[in-house]
Scaffold this motif. Structure first.
Motif, PDB file in Angstrom:
ATOM      1  N   PHE A   1     -46.360  48.920 118.169  1.00 30.74           N
ATOM      2  CA  PHE A   1     -45.545  49.418 117.072  1.00 30.74           C
ATOM      3  C   PHE A   1     -44.161  48.807 117.115  1.00 30.74           C
ATOM      4  CE2 PHE A   1     -48.839  52.433 117.896  1.00 30.74           C
ATOM      5  CZ  PHE A   1     -49.298  52.742 116.636  1.00 30.74           C
ATOM      6  N   ALA A   2     -43.655  48.545 115.926  1.00 31.39           N
ATOM      7  CA  ALA A   2     -42.325  47.955 115.824  1.00 31.39           C
ATOM      8  C   ALA A   2     -41.294  48.885 116.423  1.00 31.39           C
ATOM      9  CB  ALA A   2     -41.989  47.682 114.358  1.00 31.39           C
ATOM     10  N   SER A   3     -40.277  48.312 117.033  1.00 30.16           N
ATOM     11  CA  SER A   3     -39.254  49.136 117.679  1.00 30.16           C
ATOM     12  C   SER A   3     -38.311  49.765 116.677  1.00 30.16           C
ATOM     13  CB  SER A   3     -38.448  48.273 118.670  1.00 30.16           C
ATOM     14  OG  SER A   3     -37.846  47.199 117.976  1.00 30.16           O
ATOM     15  N   SER A   4     -38.284  49.246 115.475  1.00 23.87           N
ATOM     16  CA  SER A   4     -37.446  49.836 114.447  1.00 23.87           C
ATOM     17  C   SER A   4     -38.191  49.798 113.125  1.00 23.87           C
ATOM     18  CB  SER A   4     -36.119  49.081 114.326  1.00 23.87           C
ATOM     19  OG  SER A   4     -36.361  47.747 113.950  1.00 23.87           O
ATOM     20  N   SER A   5     -37.687  50.514 112.169  1.00 27.46           N
ATOM     21  CA  SER A   5     -38.380  50.621 110.886  1.00 27.46           C
ATOM     22  C   SER A   5     -37.373  50.783 109.778  1.00 27.46           C
ATOM     23  CB  SER A   5     -39.343  51.816 110.893  1.00 27.46           C
ATOM     24  OG  SER A   5     -39.848  52.056 109.607  1.00 27.46           O
ATOM     25  N   THR A   6     -37.746  50.250 108.609  1.00 26.97           N
ATOM     26  CA  THR A   6     -36.870  50.418 107.456  1.00 26.97           C
ATOM     27  C   THR A   6     -37.027  51.780 106.830  1.00 26.97           C
ATOM     28  OG1 THR A   6     -38.577  49.478 106.032  1.00 26.97           O
ATOM     29  CG2 THR A   6     -36.960  47.965 106.950  1.00 26.97           C
ATOM     30  N   PHE A   7     -38.052  52.506 107.234  1.00 27.23           N
ATOM     31  CA  PHE A   7     -38.327  53.805 106.613  1.00 27.23           C
ATOM     32  C   PHE A   7     -37.549  54.896 107.315  1.00 27.23           C
ATOM     33  CE2 PHE A   7     -40.347  57.215 104.602  1.00 27.23           C
ATOM     34  CZ  PHE A   7     -40.769  58.115 105.554  1.00 27.23           C
ATOM     35  N   VAL A   8     -36.860  55.721 106.559  1.00 26.93           N
ATOM     36  CA  VAL A   8     -36.138  56.872 107.101  1.00 26.93           C
ATOM     37  C   VAL A   8     -36.620  58.116 106.375  1.00 26.93           C
ATOM     38  CG1 VAL A   8     -33.892  57.887 107.542  1.00 26.93           C
ATOM     39  CG2 VAL A   8     -34.145  55.416 107.571  1.00 26.93           C
ATOM     40  N   ALA A   9     -37.413  58.965 107.071  1.00 26.40           N
ATOM     41  CA  ALA A   9     -38.034  60.110 106.399  1.00 26.40           C
ATOM     42  C   ALA A   9     -37.015  61.160 106.012  1.00 26.40           C
ATOM     43  CB  ALA A   9     -39.109  60.722 107.292  1.00 26.40           C
ATOM     44  N   GLY A  10     -35.900  61.223 106.765  1.00 21.57           N
ATOM     45  CA  GLY A  10     -34.962  62.295 106.494  1.00 21.57           C
ATOM     46  C   GLY A  10     -34.137  62.091 105.220  1.00 21.57           C
ATOM     47  N   VAL A  11     -34.170  60.875 104.665  1.00 20.13           N
ATOM     48  CA  VAL A  11     -33.398  60.621 103.459  1.00 20.13           C
ATOM     49  C   VAL A  11     -34.145  61.161 102.251  1.00 20.13           C
ATOM     50  CG1 VAL A  11     -32.423  58.835 101.994  1.00 20.13           C
ATOM     51  CG2 VAL A  11     -32.381  58.569 104.471  1.00 20.13           C
ATOM     52  N   LYS A  12     -33.451  61.916 101.425  1.00 24.61           N
ATOM     53  CA  LYS A  12     -34.087  62.494 100.249  1.00 24.61           C
ATOM     54  C   LYS A  12     -34.402  61.394  99.252  1.00 24.61           C
ATOM     55  CE  LYS A  12     -33.501  65.965  96.624  1.00 24.61           C
ATOM     56  NZ  LYS A  12     -32.603  66.968  96.029  1.00 24.61           N
ATOM     57  N   ARG A  13     -35.648  61.352  98.772  1.00 22.31           N
ATOM     58  CA  ARG A  13     -36.071  60.352  97.807  1.00 22.31           C
ATOM     59  C   ARG A  13     -36.574  61.047  96.547  1.00 22.31           C
ATOM     60  NH1 ARG A  13     -38.661  59.157 102.380  1.00 22.31           N
ATOM     61  NH2 ARG A  13     -40.691  59.645 101.490  1.00 22.31           N
ATOM     62  N   GLU A  14     -36.416  60.367  95.420  1.00 24.99           N
ATOM     63  CA  GLU A  14     -36.920  60.912  94.167  1.00 24.99           C
ATOM     64  C   GLU A  14     -38.438  60.996  94.233  1.00 24.99           C
ATOM     65  OE1 GLU A  14     -35.385  62.112  91.454  1.00 24.99           O
ATOM     66  OE2 GLU A  14     -33.515  61.927  92.562  1.00 24.99           O
ATOM     67  N   PRO A  15     -39.020  62.101  93.761  1.00 28.19           N
ATOM     68  CA  PRO A  15     -40.475  62.224  93.790  1.00 28.19           C
ATOM     69  C   PRO A  15     -41.125  61.158  92.920  1.00 28.19           C
ATOM     70  CG  PRO A  15     -39.502  63.953  92.447  1.00 28.19           C
ATOM     71  CD  PRO A  15     -38.371  63.252  93.121  1.00 28.19           C
ATOM     72  N   VAL A  16     -42.137  60.499  93.460  1.00 27.29           N
ATOM     73  CA  VAL A  16     -42.810  59.422  92.751  1.00 27.29           C
ATOM     74  C   VAL A  16     -44.009  59.982  92.005  1.00 27.29           C
ATOM     75  CG1 VAL A  16     -44.035  57.235  92.993  1.00 27.29           C
ATOM     76  CG2 VAL A  16     -42.054  57.732  94.441  1.00 27.29           C
ATOM     77  N   GLY A  17     -44.139  59.621  90.739  1.00 30.39           N
ATOM     78  CA  GLY A  17     -45.286  60.039  89.952  1.00 30.39           C
ATOM     79  C   GLY A  17     -45.197  61.451  89.417  1.00 30.39           C
ATOM     80  N   LEU A  18     -44.045  62.109  89.600  1.00 29.15           N
ATOM     81  CA  LEU A  18     -43.902  63.500  89.159  1.00 29.15           C
ATOM     82  C   LEU A  18     -42.891  63.656  88.026  1.00 29.15           C
ATOM     83  CD1 LEU A  18     -43.874  65.414  92.590  1.00 29.15           C
ATOM     84  CD2 LEU A  18     -45.782  65.140  91.003  1.00 29.15           C
ATOM     85  N   ASP A  19     -42.452  62.564  87.450  1.00 26.78           N
ATOM     86  CA  ASP A  19     -41.412  62.645  86.419  1.00 26.78           C
ATOM     87  C   ASP A  19     -41.835  63.544  85.266  1.00 26.78           C
ATOM     88  OD1 ASP A  19     -39.993  60.944  87.982  1.00 26.78           O
ATOM     89  OD2 ASP A  19     -40.411  59.148  86.803  1.00 26.78           O
ATOM     90  N   GLN A  20     -43.062  63.337  84.771  1.00 25.64           N
ATOM     91  CA  GLN A  20     -43.536  64.135  83.653  1.00 25.64           C
ATOM     92  C   GLN A  20     -43.675  65.599  84.034  1.00 25.64           C
ATOM     93  OE1 GLN A  20     -43.883  62.740  80.633  1.00 25.64           O
ATOM     94  NE2 GLN A  20     -44.309  64.753  79.722  1.00 25.64           N
ATOM     95  N   ASP A  21     -44.183  65.844  85.264  1.00 27.26           N
ATOM     96  CA  ASP A  21     -44.336  67.221  85.738  1.00 27.26           C
ATOM     97  C   ASP A  21     -42.981  67.923  85.819  1.00 27.26           C
ATOM     98  OD1 ASP A  21     -47.358  67.277  86.955  1.00 27.26           O
ATOM     99  OD2 ASP A  21     -46.411  65.338  87.255  1.00 27.26           O
ATOM    100  N   LEU A  22     -41.985  67.226  86.360  1.00 27.45           N
ATOM    101  CA  LEU A  22     -40.656  67.818  86.484  1.00 27.45           C
ATOM    102  C   LEU A  22     -40.055  68.143  85.124  1.00 27.45           C
ATOM    103  CD1 LEU A  22     -39.196  65.604  89.359  1.00 27.45           C
ATOM    104  CD2 LEU A  22     -39.507  68.077  89.440  1.00 27.45           C
ATOM    105  N   MET A  23     -40.213  67.237  84.173  1.00 24.36           N
ATOM    106  CA  MET A  23     -39.646  67.465  82.853  1.00 24.36           C
ATOM    107  C   MET A  23     -40.281  68.679  82.183  1.00 24.36           C
ATOM    108  SD  MET A  23     -39.408  64.825  79.619  1.00 24.36           S
ATOM    109  CE  MET A  23     -38.559  63.641  80.663  1.00 24.36           C
ATOM    110  N   CYS A  24     -41.616  68.772  82.270  1.00 24.14           N
ATOM    111  CA  CYS A  24     -42.299  69.906  81.643  1.00 24.14           C
ATOM    112  C   CYS A  24     -41.894  71.225  82.285  1.00 24.14           C
ATOM    113  CB  CYS A  24     -43.817  69.716  81.750  1.00 24.14           C
ATOM    114  SG  CYS A  24     -44.460  68.365  80.751  1.00 24.14           S
ATOM    115  N   MET A  25     -41.808  71.227  83.604  1.00 24.12           N
ATOM    116  CA  MET A  25     -41.483  72.455  84.308  1.00 24.12           C
ATOM    117  C   MET A  25     -40.038  72.883  84.058  1.00 24.12           C
ATOM    118  SD  MET A  25     -44.113  73.658  85.978  1.00 24.12           S
ATOM    119  CE  MET A  25     -43.434  74.636  87.309  1.00 24.12           C
ATOM    120  N   LYS A  26     -39.121  71.927  83.975  1.00 30.95           N
ATOM    121  CA  LYS A  26     -37.724  72.279  83.703  1.00 30.95           C
ATOM    122  C   LYS A  26     -37.573  72.864  82.308  1.00 30.95           C
ATOM    123  CE  LYS A  26     -35.577  68.863  86.741  1.00 30.95           C
ATOM    124  NZ  LYS A  26     -34.755  67.634  86.796  1.00 30.95           N
ATOM    125  N   GLU A  27     -38.293  72.298  81.354  1.00 27.86           N
ATOM    126  CA  GLU A  27     -38.244  72.843  80.009  1.00 27.86           C
ATOM    127  C   GLU A  27     -38.747  74.278  79.980  1.00 27.86           C
ATOM    128  OE1 GLU A  27     -40.421  70.210  77.523  1.00 27.86           O
ATOM    129  OE2 GLU A  27     -38.852  68.658  77.495  1.00 27.86           O
TER     130      GLU A  27
END
Length: 939
Positions: free
Chosen positions: A156-182
């Motif tokens: 395994f690589a000793s380092s990684s570009t991925f940081v799980a603790g950073v908040k990321r925008e949900p992928v593929g949920l844009d439509q779901d979020l819009m409907c639920m907020k409405e």
């Protein structure tokens, strides 16, 4: 795998073996070290059936050897039962359960002079067993060198570009979020319920969490509450969690009945616009129990339910408001995988096609995509490696065993390095949806022997690295972080937890039991650890003999302790971990002192007021946690204290001593103690009262990192009284990073300054002071600490009307809390707190205003006010307005004040003022007509 963990645990046992026998064990120790290195070098391409069988052989042989060694040690501490009967039961179990006999079949007298000869003879058999294992491993390795060179390298690589603790925008949920907020902000005034339904891992909780944390939603509702139900539903815990979210202190609710909690919930929600999220609902009974306590005041309140069960969703929704989650499209699947692996960076063109294939093979399930992404983020960026993973994923979904997604999740587990496998599987001992405190998890990993002896890092630092690695692989979810960025609590997805429990049971790592059955299984039990779940303690332990070889007992059930529990626990003479913190004992169970192998002991004792002097017999103890439970007397009552024996200073292996109202005696009262005082391993000491911090005491705790202490003076407030504690010697705790210091006087409302002189070590990062009543002029002793990041000032920690910091102070401070203060004037400029990110003021009734210069601090992100004067609230709003006029929309302002409770228009205006310009625009777009109303209020 369990084999590696068993080997590591056995090695640590041998390291602690009595010196007269270390010459006997040295040969075995060398072989185990060699075997450990071989396992660390093995990559996952060696996972044939033959090799898996050999791993099981390693595990079983390690267990048998450890049982033999630790039983021999226990024999030196005969139990109180007549004729040492419990030890004979242990030997009998060893004979019956092991695949090869370590002891002669007859019951022997462990006090006989031939005992050591028999032990050495059995030890030779153990060495022969490991010799055969090493020989077999060598043949496997030699026969597969050519094959291994053709397969991908799984290092395994000793380092990684991925940081799980950073908040990321949900992928593929844009439509779901819009409907639920409405829906959440729609003009419908009556109470409405919506259910989010879908299979496990599809993103129900992710969607609900993003809605719950959205800034628009946060300000739209007066109260937000979140509760996780899971399959093991407990009505009382549900109501308590909901009431806590409404602002009630958790400690005041522990003894409330279900009816009282439900009534309190209804009262707290009445007349207020609320949003309640009920996550992971499995049974319609949950809704039946709680629905009548959600008032409908026609003010737009909303309830969100998430469930895998469609019938539950339909049952709770009379309006049929059901949001069905969908699997991700191929494009969204690839987008999620790419962001998981590379973050904001581009995917190399050579990996894009194979990456899309991997994403497609995950069949649109977000959890599977994220977990495989965690695997890829730690693997090399070589195309051939990705092709192997793509083939593994394709193979997993092509087995047609009806459990495709579990097979995909297993791929990530199989790819873990050996030292992480047991740590990951251990996550399953906690109940479903349990929020796990990282400090507790790390202590348990170390006590279980899962953490490799460190060089040069400490055990705790190595365990923290393990945790971060598992988080980076998306196998553990970060729930909360500290103000300095460290992981505070974590959780594990229930599908991954199911994987943990299945693998752990297969590898004999632990077994989950439930108190609802009220009886433990009879007969042979070859599991090493037991985790007992359920609402209320009340099982019968009528087959103790089957569990005498247990190493860990963890209780996650509630109720009073009684003789059956004590009898069952003390029958497990080889226990390393005993966590009964949720079970209340009236008297300290002295039988526990027979468990000489204990490394971790946590319990609640709210009756007897002293720790037995025999505690020092637990010479291997690393963590001791003793809480008092809910005692009605004020802290300054002497009857409320828990007196710690002087023998606590004779426990050199102790790393963490966590007490509640514990009186720790001065260690140099007796010469015999003075000669044996060595606590070099002690890192945590909390919950102690009236600790005399002399230079000698500091010298015997040279590696202390965390200290929590209270000083009580309910009779004598003289200078001689306070000076006797020698607070200025905190300076000599050179490794101290966290300090909580509380002062309690006979008249807490008096404005009298205390004759307290404080000094702190330069390594200090977190400082909490309470009730010290030190003049603000002496603040430089705190402000000049070079590494201070968190400062909490509570209950008149500093006294006086004016505070003006000096230039150069608080150079690294990130979080500042002032709670209950008579401060009137605070003069600040942007050079005083150059790295401040979060400022919270609470109950500062005398403060006239916030200096506008606070808004000029470039790093400031959050300003919170609780129960402050209207002028302070107004100045906070003005600061935000001024910053927005300069295009700084990053400053968030939160205000909570009872003065607005009964004025809806003022409340709405206050909320709008709290929003950034961008958030106000979003509110207007979503609400339509409602937005016009708010716009008028704003004008």
């Amino acid at each position: 795998m369990a084999a590696y963990a068993a080997l590591l645990s056995l090695l640590q046992t041998l390291d602690n073996f009595p010196r007269p026998f270390q010459q006997t064990t040295s040969r075995l120790h060398d072989k185990l070290c060699c075997l450990l290195l071989i396992l660390e070098d093995y990559s996952r391409n060696y996972s044939s059936i033959k090799h898996l069988d050999l791993e099981a052989q390693i595990r079983d042989a390690s267990h048998e050897a450890q049982d033999m060694v630790e039983s021999h040690i226990s024999a030196q501490f005969p139990c109180k039962s007549e004729d040492g009967g419990m030890f004979r039961k242990m030997i009998s179990s060893l004979q019956d359960m092991f695949s090869f006999a370590l002891y002669p079949r007859q019951t022997f007298d462990y006090t006989h002079q031939d005992f050591d000869l028999e032990f050495r003879g059995c030890f030779e058999k153990v060495i022969d067993e490991f010799d055969s294992i090493l020989e077999a491993l060598s043949k496997i390795k030699d026969g597969r060198e050519e094959e291994a060179s053709r397969t991908r390298n799984s290092s395994f690589a000793s380092s990684s570009t991925f940081v799980a603790g950073v908040k990321r925008e949900p992928v593929g949920l844009d439509q779901d979020l819009m409907c639920m907020k409405e829906w959440l902000t729609a003009s419908l005034s009556k109470l409405d319920i919506i259910s989010i339904v879908g299979m496990g891992g599809i993103g129900k909780t992710t969607l609900a969490r993003n809605l719950y944390s959205d800034s628009l939603i946060e300000y739209y509702f007066d109260i937000r509450a979140w509760v996780v139900l899971s399959q093991d539903y407990d009505a009382r815990l549900m109501f308590r969690s909901l009431v806590c979210c409404t602002g009630e202190p958790n400690g005041e609710l522990n003894h409330k009945s279900i009816e009282e909690l439900a009534e309190r919930l209804y009262k707290n929600l009445k007349g207020r616009r609320y949003l309640v999220v009920m996550d992971d609902v499995w049974d319609t009974k949950v809704w039946d129990d709680v629905k009548r306590f959600f008032p409908d005041d026609n003010n737009g309140s909303r309830i969100i339910l998430t469930s895998r069960q469609s019938e539950v969703a339909i049952y709770a929704n009379s309006s049929n408001s059901i949001h069905q989650m969908r699997l991700l499209s191929p494009d969204a699947s690839w987008d999620l995988l790419r962001k998981t692996v590379f973050g904001e960076k581009d995917c190399p063109s050579t990996l894009e096609t194979i990456g899309q294939k991997i994403a497609h093979n995950c069949k649109g399930l977000p959890l599977a995509i994220v977990v495989i992404g965690g695997l890829l983020s730690k693997d090399s960026r070589a195309q051939k490696d990705w092709e192997c993973i793509a083939e593994d994923v394709k193979s997993a979904i092509g087995r047609n065993d009806g459990d495709d997604f579990m097979e995909i999740l297993s791929l990530s587990y199989n790819s873990l390095p050996h030292h992480l496998k047991a740590c990951f599987l251990y996550m399953g001992v906690f109940p479903e949806d349990y929020e796990i405190f990282v400090t507790q998890l790390i202590k348990l990993w170390i006590a279980e022997g899962f953490v490799k002896p460190p060089t040069p890092k400490s055990f705790e630092q190595v365990a923290e690295d393990y945790l971060k690695d598992l988080v980076d692989r998306c196998l553990i979810q970060v729930q909360r972080r500290t103000y300095t960025g460290e992981i505070k609590t974590c959780t594990i997805h229930d599908m991954l937890r199911e994987l943990c429990m299945k693998k752990a049971h297969d590898e004999k790592l632990y077994q989950i039991m439930n108190t609802h059955s009220r009886v433990f299984p009879r007969g042979r039990n070859d599991q090493r650890r037991f985790s007992i779940h359920g609402g209320t303690f009340g099982h019968r332990t009528n087959d103790c003999d089957s569990y005498v070889l247990s190493r860990s007992l963890l209780y996650f059930c509630y109720g009073p302790g009684h003789s059956l529990l004590v009898s069952f626990t003390t029958s497990c003479r080889l226990l390393r971990v005993l966590d009964v913190l949720t079970v209340r004992f009236y008297d300290f169970p002295v039988g526990i002192m027979e468990l000489v192998h204990l490394r971790y002991l946590a319990l609640t004792c709210n009756g007897r007021d002293e720790l037995p002097a025999s505690i020092y017999k637990l010479g291997n103890l690393q963590t001791l946690i003793v809480y008092r439970g809910d005692i009605p007397y004020p802290l300054w009552f002497a009857r409320d204290m828990f007196y710690i024996t002087l023998n606590i200073w004779k426990m050199p292996q102790l790393r963490h001593l966590m007490l509640e109202r514990g009186f720790l005696p001065y260690p140099f009262l007796e010469p015999v103690v003075k000669d044996s005082v060595v606590l070099e391993n002690l890192q945590t000491l909390t919950g102690v009262i009236d600790l005399r911090c002399t230079k000698e005491v500091c010298a015997i705790m040279p590696n202390l990192k965390k200290l929590g202490v209270s000083y009580i003076s309910y009779i004598d407030d003289s200078e001689d009284k306070w000076s006797s504690y020698e607070f200025n010697n905190f300076l000599y705790l050179h490794q101290l990073e966290t300090l909580k210091c509380r002062f309690i006087t006979k008249d807490p409302l008096a404005n009298k300054l205390l004759p307290v002189s404080l000094a702190f070590p330069p390594n200090l990062k977190k400082l909490t002071l309470s009730g010290c009543r030190i003049p603000w002029e002496k603040m430089p002793v705190v402000g000049m600490l070079p590494n201070l990041q968190v400062l909490k000032l509570r209950d008149h920690a500093f006294e006086g009307s004016t505070w003006e910091p000096h230039e150069g102070e608080f150079s690294k401070l990130k979080f500042l809390l002032i709670d209950v203060s008579n401060l009137v004037h605070w003069r600040v400029n942007d050079t005083h707190f150059p790295q401040l990110q979060h400022l919270r003021l609470s109950c500062c009734f005398s403060l006239e205003e916030l200096p506008l210069e606070i808004g000029d601090i470039p790093t400031l992100e959050m300003l919170e006010l609780y129960e402050c004067s209207p002028s302070v609230e107004a100045s906070a709003m003005l600061i935000q307005e001024e910053q927005e006029s300069m295009d700084n929309y990053g400053l968030r302002v939160h205000i909570k004040s009872s003065s607005f409770e009964n004025d809806n228009a003022s409340t709405s205006l206050r909320k709008v003022n709290n929003m950034t310009k961008f958030e106000r625009q979003r509110m207007m777009m979503v609400r339509g007509g409602g937005g016009q109303f708010l716009r008028k209020l704003r004008e």
